[in-house]
Design an enzyme around this catalytic site. Structure first.
Site, PDB file in Angstrom:
ATOM      1  CD  GLU A 110     -19.663  -1.663   7.474  1.00 40.75           C
ATOM      2  OE1 GLU A 110     -20.470  -1.354   6.571  1.00 40.75           O
ATOM      3  OE2 GLU A 110     -18.774  -0.893   7.876  1.00 40.75           O
ATOM      4  N   GLY A 138     -15.058   0.676   7.384  1.00 40.24           N
ATOM      5  CA  GLY A 138     -14.288   1.594   8.234  1.00 40.24           C
ATOM      6  C   GLY A 138     -13.558   2.664   7.439  1.00 40.24           C
ATOM      7  CB  ALA A 157     -12.526  -2.761  10.356  1.00 38.22           C
TER       8      ALA A 157
HETATM    9  N1  COA Z   1      -9.772  -6.672   5.684  1.00 37.20           N
HETATM   10  C1  COA Z   1      -8.740  -7.509   5.543  1.00 37.20           C
HETATM   11  N2  COA Z   1      -8.135  -7.736   4.374  1.00 37.20           N
HETATM   12  C2  COA Z   1      -8.606  -7.085   3.298  1.00 37.20           C
HETATM   13  C3  COA Z   1      -9.687  -6.197   3.372  1.00 37.20           C
HETATM   14  C4  COA Z   1     -10.273  -5.988   4.638  1.00 37.20           C
HETATM   15  N3  COA Z   1     -11.281  -5.131   4.831  1.00 37.20           N
HETATM   16  N4  COA Z   1      -9.942  -5.714   2.139  1.00 37.20           N
HETATM   17  C5  COA Z   1      -9.038  -6.274   1.325  1.00 37.20           C
HETATM   18  N5  COA Z   1      -8.238  -7.115   2.017  1.00 37.20           N
HETATM   19  C6  COA Z   1      -7.124  -7.920   1.524  1.00 37.20           C
HETATM   20  C7  COA Z   1      -7.607  -9.156   0.764  1.00 37.20           C
HETATM   21  O1  COA Z   1      -7.933 -10.202   1.666  1.00 37.20           O
HETATM   22  C8  COA Z   1      -6.380  -9.461  -0.071  1.00 37.20           C
HETATM   23  O2  COA Z   1      -5.414 -10.063   0.748  1.00 37.20           O
HETATM   24  P1  COA Z   1      -4.593 -11.372   0.200  1.00 37.20           P
HETATM   25  O3  COA Z   1      -3.870 -10.877  -1.028  1.00 37.20           O
HETATM   26  O4  COA Z   1      -3.674 -11.708   1.331  1.00 37.20           O
HETATM   27  O5  COA Z   1      -5.626 -12.402  -0.110  1.00 37.20           O
HETATM   28  C9  COA Z   1      -5.857  -8.074  -0.428  1.00 37.20           C
HETATM   29  O6  COA Z   1      -6.394  -7.188   0.560  1.00 37.20           O
HETATM   30  C10 COA Z   1      -6.299  -7.584  -1.786  1.00 37.20           C
HETATM   31  O7  COA Z   1      -7.717  -7.646  -1.836  1.00 37.20           O
HETATM   32  P2  COA Z   1      -8.539  -8.421  -2.994  1.00 37.20           P
HETATM   33  O8  COA Z   1      -9.868  -8.805  -2.415  1.00 37.20           O
HETATM   34  O9  COA Z   1      -7.707  -9.516  -3.557  1.00 37.20           O
HETATM   35  O10 COA Z   1      -8.688  -7.264  -4.073  1.00 37.20           O
HETATM   36  P3  COA Z   1      -9.842  -7.115  -5.167  1.00 37.20           P
HETATM   37  O11 COA Z   1      -9.395  -6.032  -6.068  1.00 37.20           O
HETATM   38  O12 COA Z   1     -10.162  -8.439  -5.767  1.00 37.20           O
HETATM   39  O13 COA Z   1     -11.153  -6.634  -4.362  1.00 37.20           O
HETATM   40  C11 COA Z   1     -12.359  -5.307  -2.731  1.00 37.20           C
HETATM   41  C12 COA Z   1     -11.151  -5.368  -3.737  1.00 37.20           C
HETATM   42  C13 COA Z   1     -12.211  -3.989  -1.967  1.00 37.20           C
HETATM   43  C14 COA Z   1     -13.655  -5.307  -3.507  1.00 37.20           C
HETATM   44  C15 COA Z   1     -12.288  -6.510  -1.786  1.00 37.20           C
HETATM   45  O14 COA Z   1     -10.974  -6.610  -1.241  1.00 37.20           O
HETATM   46  C16 COA Z   1     -13.245  -6.428  -0.617  1.00 37.20           C
HETATM   47  O15 COA Z   1     -14.433  -6.649  -0.794  1.00 37.20           O
HETATM   48  N6  COA Z   1     -12.741  -6.086   0.596  1.00 37.20           N
HETATM   49  C17 COA Z   1     -13.538  -6.054   1.784  1.00 37.20           C
HETATM   50  C18 COA Z   1     -14.381  -4.811   1.832  1.00 37.20           C
HETATM   51  C19 COA Z   1     -15.254  -4.798   3.075  1.00 37.20           C
HETATM   52  O16 COA Z   1     -16.139  -5.613   3.250  1.00 37.20           O
HETATM   53  N7  COA Z   1     -14.990  -3.821   3.972  1.00 37.20           N
HETATM   54  C20 COA Z   1     -15.726  -3.649   5.179  1.00 37.20           C
HETATM   55  C21 COA Z   1     -15.086  -4.380   6.288  1.00 37.20           C
HETATM   56  S1  COA Z   1     -15.975  -4.122   7.795  1.00 37.20           S
END
Ligand code: COA
Length: 260
Positions: free
Chosen positions: A134, A111, A66
């Site tokens: 989460e 999500g 999400a």
């Molecule tokens: N919500 C909002 N934005 C998200 C997102 C999420 N769940 N997951 C990734 N993004 C965004 C990042 O903020 C970034 O945006 P920006 O370029 O404007 O800063 C973009 O997507 C790329 O993500 P980034 O973190 O730079 O990529 P990465 O390869 O370094 O890392 C992940 C990938 C998946 C490990 C990392 O993005 C992450 O941990 N995401 C959240 C996962 C999470 O906790 N999900 C559960 C949510 S309830």
């Protein structure tokens, strides 16, 4: 129909839904949930669609969760609505009455993992990654994950994933029963389409009744479930496809189903 953050196309009775926010790793914001609700509501009524595949745009993510920028602003009341909205969209997918295949092409976190869990069959690319991270944000899965993950992979494995927030790769996901098959990235969509076409070639009323019976398994007692099954079995025996399928077998020919 116009969507902001998804693409939808239909070919040979297979619907392909692509979540399209690759710059945010396809994170599900409110608009995207609205798109999914609109899209799956129309698929439910669309006789041209037998089977649906859902995937993520880009090479990196199925859905990375999400949208955390929206979660960050929630208060207690808004959070209850937020969770219930996601749950209702994913319930719509699970109870669509048509098979939905998740083609998981990268990160399926939070999500995103819950969306895959609401689908009926999950296939993944070798690069896919799964997790319910989460707890790292001070919350719990809110789109059905505590329930569906526990039922799919058992409570010990679900507890480990949800309580540690660990991320696992596609082979580990297959080992614990979270996905059915793992393919090289370049073959994932073609394999998902092959699977969808195989299901689409069968008697669709029987497919739908099978699915309804399977999905109800989580909500009904054994006696109620078997009762539903015998009712669905009986209904199938009133269809043209039942006459065609059984006659074709006895006449040693291929059936020609009309989905009637
Ligand atoms: N919500 C909002 N934005 C998200 C997102 C999420 N769940 N997951 C990734 N993004 C965004 C990042 O903020 C970034 O945006 P920006 O370029 O404007 O800063 C973009 O997507 C790329 O993500 P980034 O973190 O730079 O990529 P990465 O390869 O370094 O890392 C992940 C990938 C998946 C490990 C990392 O993005 C992450 O941990 N995401 C959240 C996962 C999470 O906790 N999900 C559960 C949510 S309830």
């Amino acid at each position: 129909m116009d969507y902001k953050n998804i693409f939808f196309e239909v070919k040979n009775n297979i619907g392909l839904v692509t979540i399209n926010r690759p710059e945010k790793l396809n994170a599900l914001n409110d608009e995207t949930l609205d798109d999914l609700k609109k899209c799956f509501s129309s698929i439910k009524e669309d006789y041209a669609v037998n089977v649906v595949i859902i995937t993520g745009a880009g090479e990196k993510a199925f859905v990375a969760g999400a949208d955390i920028s929206e979660i960050h602003k929630l208060n207690v009341i808004a959070a209850k609505h937020f969770s219930e909205k996601g749950q209702s969209v994913f319930n719509l997918i699970e109870k669509l009455g048509k098979p939905v295949i998740a083609a998981i092409n990268g990160y399926a976190l939070g999500g995103g993992c819950e969306l895959a869990l609401a689908c009926h069959i999950r296939v993944a690319s070798e690069t896919a990654k799964f997790g319910q991270p989460e707890v790292n944000l001070g919350i719990i899965p809110g789109y059905g994950g505590t329930q569906r993950l526990t039922r799919l992979v058992n409570s010990g494995r679900a507890s480990e994933l949800i309580l540690t927030g660990d991320i696992i790769d596609a082979n580990e996901a297959m080992r614990i029963g979270l996905v059915n098959k793992v393919y090289p990235s370049t073959e994932l969509i073609a394999e998902a389409i092959k699977l969808a076409e195989k299901i689409s070639s069968k008697a669709q009323i029987a497919v739908s009744m099978s699915l309804r019976s399977i999905v109800s398994c989580d909500e009904l007692s054994e006696t109620e479930g078997q009762n539903l099954e015998s009712g669905m079995f009986a209904l199938c025996c009133g269809t043209e496809d039942f006459k065609e399928g059984t006659s074709a077998f006895l006449e040693k020919r291929k059936p020609n189903f009309t989905n009637q």
